[in-house]
Design a protein around this motif. Structure first.
Motif, PDB file in Angstrom:
ATOM      1  N   ALA A 269       0.844  -1.198   0.000  1.00  0.00           N
ATOM      2  CA  ALA A 269       0.000   0.000   0.000  1.00  0.00           C
ATOM      3  C   ALA A 269       0.876   1.244   0.000  1.00  0.00           C
ATOM      4  CB  ALA A 269      -0.901  -0.010   1.229  1.00  0.00           C
ATOM      5  N   ALA A 270       0.471   2.243  -0.775  1.00  0.00           N
ATOM      6  CA  ALA A 270       1.247   3.478  -0.860  1.00  0.00           C
ATOM      7  C   ALA A 270       1.158   4.237   0.452  1.00  0.00           C
ATOM      8  CB  ALA A 270       0.728   4.338  -2.006  1.00  0.00           C
ATOM      9  N   PRO A 271       2.276   4.771   0.929  1.00  0.00           N
ATOM     10  CA  PRO A 271       2.245   5.520   2.181  1.00  0.00           C
ATOM     11  C   PRO A 271       1.567   6.871   2.004  1.00  0.00           C
ATOM     12  CG  PRO A 271       4.423   5.642   1.203  1.00  0.00           C
ATOM     13  CD  PRO A 271       3.630   4.679   0.366  1.00  0.00           C
ATOM     14  N   VAL A 272       0.969   7.368   3.073  1.00  0.00           N
ATOM     15  CA  VAL A 272       0.363   8.697   3.092  1.00  0.00           C
ATOM     16  C   VAL A 272       1.219   9.556   4.010  1.00  0.00           C
ATOM     17  CG1 VAL A 272      -1.656  10.057   3.747  1.00  0.00           C
ATOM     18  CG2 VAL A 272      -1.951   7.814   2.667  1.00  0.00           C
ATOM     19  N   TRP A 273       1.816  10.598   3.438  1.00  0.00           N
ATOM     20  CA  TRP A 273       2.741  11.447   4.174  1.00  0.00           C
ATOM     21  C   TRP A 273       2.100  12.781   4.534  1.00  0.00           C
ATOM     22  CZ3 TRP A 273       7.505   9.928   5.805  1.00  0.00           C
ATOM     23  CH2 TRP A 273       8.055   8.765   5.229  1.00  0.00           C
ATOM     24  N   SER A 274       2.422  13.277   5.700  1.00  0.00           N
ATOM     25  CA  SER A 274       2.111  14.656   6.076  1.00  0.00           C
ATOM     26  C   SER A 274       3.263  15.532   5.587  1.00  0.00           C
ATOM     27  CB  SER A 274       1.968  14.765   7.600  1.00  0.00           C
ATOM     28  OG  SER A 274       1.825  16.114   7.993  1.00  0.00           O
ATOM     29  N   VAL A 275       2.941  16.610   4.862  1.00  0.00           N
ATOM     30  CA  VAL A 275       3.952  17.456   4.235  1.00  0.00           C
ATOM     31  C   VAL A 275       3.810  18.896   4.738  1.00  0.00           C
ATOM     32  CG1 VAL A 275       4.829  18.364   2.038  1.00  0.00           C
ATOM     33  CG2 VAL A 275       4.013  16.003   2.188  1.00  0.00           C
ATOM     34  N   ASP A 276       4.939  19.539   5.003  1.00  0.00           N
ATOM     35  CA  ASP A 276       4.958  20.938   5.420  1.00  0.00           C
ATOM     36  C   ASP A 276       4.984  21.822   4.176  1.00  0.00           C
ATOM     37  OD1 ASP A 276       5.476  23.474   6.347  1.00  0.00           O
ATOM     38  OD2 ASP A 276       7.120  22.888   7.682  1.00  0.00           O
ATOM     39  N   PRO A 277       3.909  22.574   3.886  1.00  0.00           N
ATOM     40  CA  PRO A 277       3.896  23.385   2.664  1.00  0.00           C
ATOM     41  C   PRO A 277       4.878  24.550   2.702  1.00  0.00           C
ATOM     42  CG  PRO A 277       1.962  23.858   4.000  1.00  0.00           C
ATOM     43  CD  PRO A 277       2.664  22.707   4.655  1.00  0.00           C
TER      44      PRO A 277
ATOM     45  N   VAL B 113       1.621   9.051   8.083  1.00  0.00           N
ATOM     46  CA  VAL B 113       0.513   8.958   9.034  1.00  0.00           C
ATOM     47  C   VAL B 113      -0.445   7.800   8.722  1.00  0.00           C
ATOM     48  CG1 VAL B 113       0.594  11.410   9.558  1.00  0.00           C
ATOM     49  CG2 VAL B 113      -0.903  10.615   7.738  1.00  0.00           C
ATOM     50  N   ALA B 114      -0.379   7.269   7.519  1.00  0.00           N
ATOM     51  CA  ALA B 114      -1.307   6.193   7.133  1.00  0.00           C
ATOM     52  C   ALA B 114      -0.828   5.582   5.832  1.00  0.00           C
ATOM     53  CB  ALA B 114      -2.724   6.758   6.966  1.00  0.00           C
TER      54      ALA B 114
ATOM     55  N   ALA C 284      -2.579  14.014   8.645  1.00  0.00           N
ATOM     56  CA  ALA C 284      -2.355  13.827  10.084  1.00  0.00           C
ATOM     57  C   ALA C 284      -3.488  14.451  10.880  1.00  0.00           C
ATOM     58  CB  ALA C 284      -1.015  14.428  10.499  1.00  0.00           C
ATOM     59  N   LEU C 285      -3.900  15.646  10.476  1.00  0.00           N
ATOM     60  CA  LEU C 285      -5.029  16.291  11.149  1.00  0.00           C
ATOM     61  C   LEU C 285      -6.290  15.457  10.987  1.00  0.00           C
ATOM     62  CD1 LEU C 285      -6.167  18.800  12.621  1.00  0.00           C
ATOM     63  CD2 LEU C 285      -6.733  19.710  10.360  1.00  0.00           C
ATOM     64  N   SER C 286      -6.512  14.912   9.796  1.00  0.00           N
ATOM     65  CA  SER C 286      -7.700  14.098   9.554  1.00  0.00           C
ATOM     66  C   SER C 286      -7.756  12.908  10.501  1.00  0.00           C
ATOM     67  CB  SER C 286      -7.721  13.616   8.096  1.00  0.00           C
ATOM     68  OG  SER C 286      -7.773  14.710   7.199  1.00  0.00           O
ATOM     69  N   GLU C 287      -6.629  12.254  10.698  1.00  0.00           N
ATOM     70  CA  GLU C 287      -6.574  11.111  11.615  1.00  0.00           C
ATOM     71  C   GLU C 287      -6.886  11.543  13.043  1.00  0.00           C
ATOM     72  OE1 GLU C 287      -6.111   7.850  11.325  1.00  0.00           O
ATOM     73  OE2 GLU C 287      -5.919   7.802   9.141  1.00  0.00           O
TER      74      GLU C 287
ATOM     75  N   LEU D 203      -4.803  20.256  17.857  1.00  0.00           N
ATOM     76  CA  LEU D 203      -5.360  20.236  16.504  1.00  0.00           C
ATOM     77  C   LEU D 203      -4.887  21.431  15.684  1.00  0.00           C
ATOM     78  CD1 LEU D 203      -9.040  19.097  17.232  1.00  0.00           C
ATOM     79  CD2 LEU D 203      -7.116  17.698  16.451  1.00  0.00           C
ATOM     80  N   VAL D 204      -4.867  22.607  16.282  1.00  0.00           N
ATOM     81  CA  VAL D 204      -4.431  23.803  15.563  1.00  0.00           C
ATOM     82  C   VAL D 204      -2.949  23.707  15.213  1.00  0.00           C
ATOM     83  CG1 VAL D 204      -4.014  26.289  15.805  1.00  0.00           C
ATOM     84  CG2 VAL D 204      -6.230  25.329  16.440  1.00  0.00           C
ATOM     85  N   GLU D 205      -2.158  23.185  16.115  1.00  0.00           N
ATOM     86  CA  GLU D 205      -0.725  23.040  15.838  1.00  0.00           C
ATOM     87  C   GLU D 205      -0.487  22.118  14.640  1.00  0.00           C
ATOM     88  OE1 GLU D 205       3.401  21.525  18.049  1.00  0.00           O
ATOM     89  OE2 GLU D 205       1.495  21.487  19.122  1.00  0.00           O
TER      90      GLU D 205
END
Length: 523
Positions: A17-25, A34-35, A187-190, A81-83
């Motif tokens: 399964a392809a990884p799901v990454w949290s990225v800093d824009p 994260v998933a 990450a926020l969604s999780e 959550l905001v962070e």
């Protein structure tokens, strides 16, 4: 899509399964995995768990309590959550804190609607043999559609994402939800999904009331799943239209309530520009650059008169936009699209850039605006590109010579979420073309504003956040009390014995619901 049991499923070669990454824009760097993207089997499991949770949501008092607890739990987890939201979206703590507050309020407002019960639309007609034709005993109310698929938006990681208006209104209607997470804030969604499930558990509701899946293919599988009864979407025209077509192409088509794109035109009358050019220019600058121009109701086309009055407005806009700092868009793909899009528009004949929009650095964009003679937009041609939404901090100022050019441009616009007119004091008092312009704007949008700016969508009973296609694929609203109506269908019972009727439809009204009883409105 036809589902199969485990016994019927034939396993192929194992594929990771392809990884799901949290990225800093702000940097473009990966923060954490994260998933993983959900497989077809995992989507099926999430939908089936949601389908099995329908009966658990049947009690209105339980689901109202759940919605209020969810609001409380979100506020309790606000700092975390905001962070995380800021790390994934770069929208800033102030903006995100306000959005989370709005989202919590929306959940509570949905709970109030559930408690009140008017959304059920209860109508009771006793038999009337004197009518032509005779009327039998008829009792009507609304029931939940079933599992709702929700497709999150990138630009509102709370208000139009996992805990947003689609989710809140669907749960309020009694419909379990499976959310397709947006890749810009996984990450926020999780984290938010865990908060909502914790709230559900406190009221004895199963985790299945709120499912979450990641990945493009998972989104496609979701819309095709035979147990999904409706869908809500906020995003691009291209992505939304593909899902809309998929929803319509199913063996059993389902309602697809999509918000796709909007230009949000503004008309400034010559009298208004003469009276308050500086204020209008400054207000426009604030609205078009708010959230780095990433609001769905950003004014993207502004009709401004030629001559001294319009020149003053353009100067005010120039000064205000020039003072706007470069900003970070939600991801680098959006940044690249913005830079390419404004460059293509600026290269068109007779288009000027008083403040040039585009790259503001390796990870940022600079706000700006373009000007063009309105006559260039009144007829089909290469300038049609200026009538398409450009996501980011840019607007197009079309300078018109007379009212016929205004009408010509408006006649070529697609559907919009909003349309705005800026009038003078005399025009707001009924003199001049104020009423006529309102009549011209009304067919174009779901919300028409006078002497305001469209950015900022109040959560209120009278709100309409939706408009003619391509603004949305239906005539409903995704914000406000009537958003719940998207996830319900009416059912009428005829000549049904009292003992067999749902409690909502019995003569004695044991649940104390607002209703229309033999033509009389009862509250």
């Amino acid at each position: 899509m036809q589902s199969t049991s485990d016994a019927e499923h034939v396993e192929g070669p194992a594929v990771a399964a392809a990884p799901v990454w949290s990225v800093d824009p702000r940097t473009g760097k990966q923060r954490e995995q994260v998933a993983v993207e959900a497989s077809a089997q995992e989507v099926d499991a999430a939908v089936r768990a949601a389908h099995a949770a329908r009966d658990a949501l049947a009690d209105r008092s339980v689901r109202a309590a759940f919605l209020r607890t969810a609001a409380d739990e979100l506020k309790a987890a606000e700092s975390t959550l905001v962070e995380v939201a800021d790390a994934e979206t770069a929208l800033g703590p102030v903006r995100l804190t306000g959005e989370l507050t709005r989202t919590s309020y929306q959940l509570r407002a949905s709970a109030d609607i559930v408690d009140e019960g008017e959304f059920l639309g209860v109508v009771v007609n006793h038999p009337d043999d004197t009518a032509t034709p005779p009327i039998p005993d008829l009792r009507r109310y609304k029931v939940p559609l079933g599992v709702v698929a929700v497709y999150s938006a990138s630009n509102f990681p709370f208000a139009f994402s996992v805990p947003g208006g689609d989710t809140a209104s669907a749960l309020a209607a009694g419909c379990p939800v499976v959310v397709k997470a947006h890749p810009d804030h996984p990450a926020l969604s999780e984290l938010v999904a865990k908060v909502l499930r914790r709230a559900a558990d406190r009221h004895g509701l199963p985790d299945g009331v709120l499912g979450l899946v990641h990945g493009f293919e998972a989104g496609v599988e979701l819309i095709r799943h035979p147990l999904v009864a409706a869908a809500g979407f906020t995003g691009s025209v291209r992505g939304g239209r593909a899902l809309f077509d998929a929803a319509a192409a199913r063996a059993v088509p389902i309602p697809f309530h999509g918000e796709l794109g909007s230009l949000n035109p503004v008309v400034v009358t010559e009298a208004a520009a003469t009276e308050r050019a500086e204020a209008i220019g400054a207000g426009l600058a604030g609205s078009m650059t708010l959230g780095v121009g990433q609001f769905c109701v950003k004014p993207g086309l502004v009709l401004v008169p030629t001559g001294a009055a319009g020149d003053g407005l353009v100067k005010s806009l120039t000064d205000a936009v020039s003072d706007t700092d470069a900003g970070v868009l939600l991801d680098h793909r959006m940044r690249d699209n913005f830079v390419a899009g404004v460059a293509e528009r600026a290269a068109l004949p007779d288009v000027d850039s008083p403040v040039t929009p585009g790259s503001g650095g390796e990870h940022t964009v600079a706000a700006g605006f373009l000007t063009v003679p309105a006559g260039r937009l009144a007829a089909q041609g290469e300038h049609d590109l200026l009538l398409e939404e450009c996501f980011g901090p840019v607007t197009v100022v079309a300078r018109y010579e007379d009212e016929s050019e205004v009408r010509g441009v408006l006649s070529r616009l697609p559907g919009n979420l909003t349309a705005t007119v800026q009038l003078s004091a005399e025009e707001t008092a009924g003199q001049g073309r104020g009423a006529e312009i309102l009549a011209e704007l009304t067919p174009l949008a779901g919300r028409v504003l006078v002497n305001g700016w469209p950015t900022g969508v109040a959560v209120a009973a009278a709100q309409q956040h939706g408009g003619p296609y391509p603004a949305t694929t239906s005539t409903s609203t995704s914000v406000g009390g009537t958003a719940i109506e998207r996830w319900l269908r009416p059912v009428a019972y005829q000549n049904t014995p009292e003992a067999l009727l749902p409690a909502e439809l019995r003569d004695g009204n044991p649940l104390g619901l607002p209703r229309r009883f033999n033509g009389a409105l009862e509250r």
